[in-house]
Design an enzyme around this catalytic site. Structure first.
Site, PDB file in Angstrom:
ATOM      1  N   PRO A 243       0.836  -1.210   0.000  1.00  0.00           N
ATOM      2  CA  PRO A 243       0.000   0.000   0.000  1.00  0.00           C
ATOM      3  C   PRO A 243       0.870   1.260   0.000  1.00  0.00           C
ATOM      4  O   PRO A 243       1.354   1.697   1.039  1.00  0.00           O
ATOM      5  CB  PRO A 243      -0.820  -0.131   1.289  1.00  0.00           C
ATOM      6  CG  PRO A 243       0.022  -0.999   2.184  1.00  0.00           C
ATOM      7  CD  PRO A 243       0.789  -1.920   1.291  1.00  0.00           C
TER       8      PRO A 243
ATOM      9  N   ASP B 127       5.664   2.563   2.421  1.00  0.00           N
ATOM     10  CA  ASP B 127       4.837   1.380   2.661  1.00  0.00           C
ATOM     11  C   ASP B 127       3.995   1.666   3.900  1.00  0.00           C
ATOM     12  O   ASP B 127       4.519   1.734   5.018  1.00  0.00           O
ATOM     13  CB  ASP B 127       5.745   0.163   2.872  1.00  0.00           C
ATOM     14  CG  ASP B 127       4.962  -1.129   3.099  1.00  0.00           C
ATOM     15  OD1 ASP B 127       3.743  -1.063   3.329  1.00  0.00           O
ATOM     16  OD2 ASP B 127       5.587  -2.215   3.064  1.00  0.00           O
ATOM     17  N   HIS B 128       2.663   1.834   3.699  1.00  0.00           N
ATOM     18  CA  HIS B 128       1.797   2.244   4.800  1.00  0.00           C
ATOM     19  C   HIS B 128       1.650   1.155   5.857  1.00  0.00           C
ATOM     20  O   HIS B 128       1.178   1.425   6.966  1.00  0.00           O
ATOM     21  CB  HIS B 128       0.418   2.639   4.259  1.00  0.00           C
ATOM     22  CG  HIS B 128      -0.195   3.797   4.980  1.00  0.00           C
ATOM     23  ND1 HIS B 128      -0.031   4.005   6.331  1.00  0.00           N
ATOM     24  CD2 HIS B 128      -0.977   4.818   4.537  1.00  0.00           C
ATOM     25  CE1 HIS B 128      -0.691   5.094   6.691  1.00  0.00           C
ATOM     26  NE2 HIS B 128      -1.269   5.617   5.613  1.00  0.00           N
ATOM     27  N   ARG B 129       2.050  -0.069   5.559  1.00  0.00           N
ATOM     28  CA  ARG B 129       2.011  -1.122   6.568  1.00  0.00           C
ATOM     29  C   ARG B 129       3.073  -0.902   7.630  1.00  0.00           C
ATOM     30  O   ARG B 129       2.934  -1.378   8.771  1.00  0.00           O
ATOM     31  CB  ARG B 129       2.216  -2.489   5.918  1.00  0.00           C
ATOM     32  CG  ARG B 129       1.178  -2.876   4.881  1.00  0.00           C
ATOM     33  CD  ARG B 129       1.579  -4.137   4.144  1.00  0.00           C
ATOM     34  NE  ARG B 129       2.864  -3.971   3.450  1.00  0.00           N
ATOM     35  CZ  ARG B 129       3.453  -4.927   2.747  1.00  0.00           C
ATOM     36  NH1 ARG B 129       2.897  -6.133   2.656  1.00  0.00           N
ATOM     37  NH2 ARG B 129       4.604  -4.698   2.147  1.00  0.00           N
ATOM     38  N   ALA B 130       4.155  -0.205   7.267  1.00  0.00           N
ATOM     39  CA  ALA B 130       5.279  -0.027   8.174  1.00  0.00           C
ATOM     40  C   ALA B 130       5.455   1.414   8.637  1.00  0.00           C
ATOM     41  O   ALA B 130       6.010   1.657   9.706  1.00  0.00           O
ATOM     42  CB  ALA B 130       6.571  -0.498   7.499  1.00  0.00           C
TER      43      ALA B 130
END
Length: 431
Positions: free
Chosen positions: A229, A403-406
């Site tokens: 994402p 990276d929007h997960r991190a």
């Protein structure tokens, strides 16, 4: 004694390569250390050296052959003038000696009444092999394939080590009511599978086979946009102080034949910004987050047929002159296809600079498994507030993909703020 020369693993992750060129011919005498062939991987072209002495008797794999698996016999060498047998190529049926059937073997004739009747042939039991045993497939993808009757045999996996994952099945996102157990099942409505269209008819066209590098780039960037994402933040930096300092430093470094580029200084600024905001120097790990204690920057270098990213390791601890020396040497090796695996593997973040092409702004694609890539554009002279008044300044747009997960938005903004501060106060890059 025959010596089999096999396709080498030129990096820990290499599974196959292209035998680009033979540097020897059948009948040539070689000794340890002689160059035998050029092997093209998805990252670089490397030379394959002999480790034994002997005579080349058979070049099994022709030059130009692509997708040769690691461990495949590519040539045979004989010692002491021996003639080595030609090996069986992959996919060929080996000749196996079988006992002669009774009907074919000469035997004394016997009356029909005393001849033993052959035992009925019982077919060997067929062991059922699940799709997961035939191909590499994730448990979720396997359940979906079994539920929807999808044949996994013709699917190319984009997961780790070629593993088939859910995204490879062409199944749409699971947008379902929260409390509906049926709607929450894996039997979701599939989205259309992207097809590769042929070129339009009637238009002159040249069709060129993709190189291993181009295919790898296509696969990895498709995977990145499908599974990571992305979100983007842009900061516009006044680089006039940086350009002034660069001129001064280059004048002092001229006797040492070192010349700093703008990109060298941006690499240093990126490294120091990640030191100031260490939570942005991370990698998403599924159920965990990897936070790095060192900044290794992958530097995008355009080469014939694609792109490669040699790594500046520990950039935060290097001087500007050391960074300049490394970037120049690595870029030259990249363009010559001579990078070693340890010189392009790894990296905790990336930088891609298109400023030399006059590009106003760019939105780069994340280089997985990294969580951050910084894209820099050209410096453009435009009205800007300078020393409390409106004047002209050289402004560079920098856009980072996260990276929007991190990395969340506020943390990303802190990183961009730190980067801009370092670029606009470049004396901090010399500390």
């Amino acid at each position: 004694m025959a010596i089999e020369l096999k396709m080498p693993a030129l990096s820990p992750t290499m599974e196959k390569g292209t035998l680009a060129k033979w540097l020897v011919a059948e009948g040539d005498l070689v000794k340890a250390g002689d160059l035998l062939a050029e092997i093209e991987t998805d990252k670089a072209t490397m030379e394959f050296e002999a480790v034994d002495e002997g005579r080349i008797t058979n070049l099994v794999v022709p030059e130009g052959t692509a997708d040769v698996a690691v461990g495949t016999v590519i040539a045979v060498m004989a010692e002491n003038g021996e003639t080595a047998p030609r090996p069986v190529l992959a996919g060929a049926e080996p000749t196996i000696a079988r006992p002669v059937e009774a009907a074919q073997a000469p035997a004394p004739s016997a009356p029909e009444s005393v001849r033993p009747k052959p035992a009925p042939r019982v077919p060997a039991p067929r062991t059922r092999v699940s799709p997961a045993e035939r191909v590499k497939v994730s448990p979720l993808a396997l359940r979906i394939a079994e539920a929807k009757g999808i044949d996994l045999g013709g699917i190319t996996g984009t997961g780790p080590n070629g593993r088939i994952v859910r995204a490879d099945l062409g199944i749409g996102p699971l947008v379902t009511p929260r409390h509906d157990p049926v709607a929450r099942s894996i039997d979701a409505v599939p989205s259309p599978v992207a097809t590769i269209a042929p070129p339009p008819s009637g238009v002159p066209v040249e069709t060129v086979k993709l190189s291993s590098m181009r295919k790898t780039i296509a696969r990895r960037l498709t995977e990145s946009k499908q599974t990571v994402p992305h979100f983007y933040l842009t900061a516009r930096c006044n680089i006039d102080p940086l350009l002034k300092l660069r001129r001064e430093l280059n004048a002092s470094l001229a006797p040492r034949s070192i010349k700093l580029s703008v990109n060298d200084m941006l690499i240093k600024a990126l490294a120091l910004a990640l030191v100031e905001v260490p939570d942005a120097n991370v990698q998403f790990g599924g159920e965990e987050l990897h936070r790095f204690a060192r900044v290794d920057i992958s530097m995008a270098v355009a080469i014939d047929g694609g792109l490669i990213t040699p790594v500046i390791k520990g950039a935060e601890a290097l001087s500007l002159s050391a960074i300049a020396t490394q970037t120049k040497a690595l870029a030259a090796k990249a363009r010559d296809g001579k990078l070693l695996p340890e010189e392009y593997q790894g990296g905790t973040c990336s930088i891609s600079n298109l400023g030399m092409f006059g590009i106003d702004e760019m939105f780069p694609v994340i280089n997985p498994p990294q969580a951050l890539i910084l894209g820099t554009a050209a410096g453009v002279e435009q009205p800007w507030k300078v020393d409390g008044a409106v004047g002209l300044a050289t402004i560079m747009a920098t856009t980072a993909s996260f990276d929007h997960r991190a990395i969340d938005g506020a943390l990303a903004a802190q990183f961009m703020q730190s980067f801009r501060g370092l670029v606009e106060t470049p004396i901090l890059l010399c500390s």
